[in-house]
Design an enzyme around this catalytic site. Structure first.
Site, PDB file in Angstrom:
ATOM      1  N   SER A 237       1.791  -9.901  -0.672  1.00 22.40           N
ATOM      2  CA  SER A 237       1.401  -8.492  -0.600  1.00 22.40           C
ATOM      3  C   SER A 237       1.633  -7.843   0.755  1.00 22.40           C
ATOM      4  O   SER A 237       1.778  -6.630   0.845  1.00 22.40           O
ATOM      5  CB  SER A 237      -0.064  -8.347  -1.009  1.00 22.40           C
TER       6      SER A 237
ATOM      7  N   LYS B 240       0.809  -1.225   0.000  1.00 22.06           N
ATOM      8  CA  LYS B 240       0.000   0.000   0.000  1.00 22.06           C
ATOM      9  C   LYS B 240       0.843   1.276   0.000  1.00 22.06           C
ATOM     10  O   LYS B 240       0.434   2.305  -0.527  1.00 22.06           O
ATOM     11  CB  LYS B 240      -0.946   0.006   1.208  1.00 22.06           C
TER      12      LYS B 240
ATOM     13  N   GLU C  72     -10.121   5.617   3.097  1.00 21.36           N
ATOM     14  CA  GLU C  72     -10.853   4.516   3.706  1.00 21.36           C
ATOM     15  C   GLU C  72      -9.862   3.401   3.949  1.00 21.36           C
ATOM     16  O   GLU C  72      -8.808   3.355   3.306  1.00 21.36           O
ATOM     17  CB  GLU C  72     -11.958   4.022   2.763  1.00 21.36           C
TER      18      GLU C  72
HETATM   19  C1  PLP Z   1      -5.134  -4.165   0.974  1.00 23.19           C
HETATM   20  C2  PLP Z   1      -4.429  -5.438   0.878  1.00 23.19           C
HETATM   21  C3  PLP Z   1      -4.753  -6.384  -0.122  1.00 23.19           C
HETATM   22  C4  PLP Z   1      -5.889  -6.211  -1.087  1.00 23.19           C
HETATM   23  O1  PLP Z   1      -5.850  -5.067  -1.856  1.00 23.19           O
HETATM   24  P1  PLP Z   1      -5.477  -5.081  -3.394  1.00 23.19           P
HETATM   25  O2  PLP Z   1      -5.809  -3.706  -3.832  1.00 23.19           O
HETATM   26  O3  PLP Z   1      -6.283  -6.118  -4.056  1.00 23.19           O
HETATM   27  O4  PLP Z   1      -4.021  -5.362  -3.484  1.00 23.19           O
HETATM   28  C5  PLP Z   1      -4.002  -7.533  -0.202  1.00 23.19           C
HETATM   29  N1  PLP Z   1      -3.001  -7.773   0.659  1.00 23.19           N
HETATM   30  C6  PLP Z   1      -2.668  -6.897   1.642  1.00 23.19           C
HETATM   31  C7  PLP Z   1      -1.553  -7.238   2.567  1.00 23.19           C
HETATM   32  C8  PLP Z   1      -3.371  -5.710   1.784  1.00 23.19           C
HETATM   33  O5  PLP Z   1      -3.044  -4.853   2.749  1.00 23.19           O
END
Ligand code: PLP
Length: 398
Positions: free
Chosen positions: A383, A95, A117
């Site tokens: 992620s 993010k 948000e």
């Molecule tokens: C927010 C988040 C996601 C999902 O959001 P995407 O916009 O689909 O990437 C996935 N993994 C983590 C660790 C997140 O914080």
């Protein structure tokens, strides 16, 4: 068949085929035009890129490693598994890439108040972080249910100086937080910048956020080539709004790599019990753009459900809708239970505790690893890290 070598969507009106666009109240049109023009100018400006690149490198710690998970690879007995380690970036998820980019834009536009948000709290945390760094005021809307299951991130956001506003409407999760954030933006559009956390919302957000997240795929492509001298056979990423997945996938669209987007399958694939908008939903308008969403037969948005708060959203980005229809990305879901098993498996085989969102991608990997040859490479987007997930069901009983 679409030639992805010349792929350059969205078009000028923000459409990916029929998807995307800008379905917003009249009051927001000037703000979106202003944002689009600021983004377009910045994206052509070398000064913007050198500032952005410098922050990614020295503030956030990029490039993140592409780690060869040798033990997981041999345990699964299929392809070579590489993990793109977004969990190692500042604030613990991808993010931050997007919030750094949008913060630079907000500053250029002279906006000092940031509205955002958050679901898992990872976007809110990244917003609170850049607001602290750049001296901006952040107001973060978060569903009440999420403030409870992700309380650690709420405490971090407050420490960083952000105002966190719990949202009690609807299902008290991400969708409701976005509704409140949009309401705030409509009221305070003059001095406020709306920092959306994924490739969702009206044009230019899906384009802008994708471009800020493309760094994931650009790095991964180069790192994989350095390691293996080739391109991967497949890529896997979880899909909430769709930003880490499109960030990873986009630079690979013109390659032969198979692309797997993995959604939150919840407890079961029955409307109201999952978050699989692309693999189970149908086209409709949500939060300013046309894409696959979860809706009932009257077109009412259906509540989403997932063990992963970052996936707990009844829509997804319009570009994914397009990539689904043209068959370039395969979208499917895994259940809460499969994600939990993957969460444990990665922790125990590699000593890496993944976010419960990212665990969905690992769960899909477990299913497909042996469909590939041992010489093939698969990149999975890790992620985020799992520290945030220890207050909930995820770690119970351990
Ligand atoms: C927010 C988040 C996601 C999902 O959001 P995407 O916009 O689909 O990437 C996935 N993994 C983590 C660790 C997140 O914080």
């Amino acid at each position: 068949m679409i030639d992805f070598k010349n792929y350059n969507l969205p078009d000028d009106s923000g459409h990916f085929g029929e998807y995307g666009g800008s379905y917003v109240p009249e009051t927001l049109v000037p703000a979106l035009n202003e944002l689009e023009s600021a983004f377009t100018t910045a994206w052509k400006d070398d000064g913007f890129h050198s500032e952005f690149d410098d922050l990614l490198k020295n503030y956030s710690g990029r490039p993140t490693p592409l780690y060869f998970a040798d033990k997981l690879s041999s345990d699964l007995g299929g392809a070579k598994i590489y993990l793109k380690r977004e969990d190692l970036g500042h604030t613990g998820s991808h993010k931050i890439n997007n919030t750094l980019g949008q913060a630079l834009l907000a500053i250029r536009m002279g906006k000092k108040r940031i509205i955002a948000e958050t679901g898992a709290g990872q976007h809110g945390l990244a917003v609170a972080t850049v607001a602290a760094k750049f001296g901006l005021n952040a107001v973060v809307y978060m569903g009440r249910k999420d403030t409870i299951r992700q309380s650690l991130n709420v405490r971090k956001m407050k420490l960083l100086g952000a105002e966190v506003i719990p949202v009690d409407s609807g299902s008290k999760t991400l969708k409701d937080a976005i509704n409140e954030a949009i309401r705030d933006w409509v009221t305070n559009v003059e001095d406020s910048f709306y920092m959306i956390g994924s490739v969702v919302g009206p044009h230019p957000y899906p384009l802008m956020v994708r471009n800020f997240q493309r760094i994931i795929g650009l790095e991964a492509k180069k790192q994989f080539d350095e390691a293996e001298g080739s391109t991967p056979a497949a890529l896997v990423a979880c899909v909430g709004g769709g930003s880490n997945s499109i960030g990873l996938f986009h630079p690979f669209l013109s390659t032969d790599a198979k692309l797997y987007g993995v959604e939150g399958g919840g407890e079961k694939l029955e409307l109201g019990n999952h978050s699989a908008s692309l693999s189970e939903g149908s086209p409709g308008v949500l939060h300013g753009s046309l894409s696959y969403i979860l809706q009932d037969s009257n077109g009412q948005i259906s509540p989403a459900e997932s063990i992963a708060p970052g996936l707990d959203y009844p829509g997804s980005g319009p570009e994914h809708s397009y990539l689904k229809d043209c068959g370039r990305v395969q979208y499917s879901s895994v259940s809460d239970t499969e994600a939990l098993n993957a969460f444990k498996l990665l922790s125990r085989t590699e000593g890496i505790i993944p976010a419960i969102e990212s665990s969905h991608a690992i769960a899909k990997l477990i299913q497909i690893a042996t469909d590939y040859k041992k010489s093939d490479g698969i990149i999975v987007c890790l992620s985020g890290r799992g520290d945030k997930d220890f207050s909930e069901e995820v770690s119970n009983g351990e």
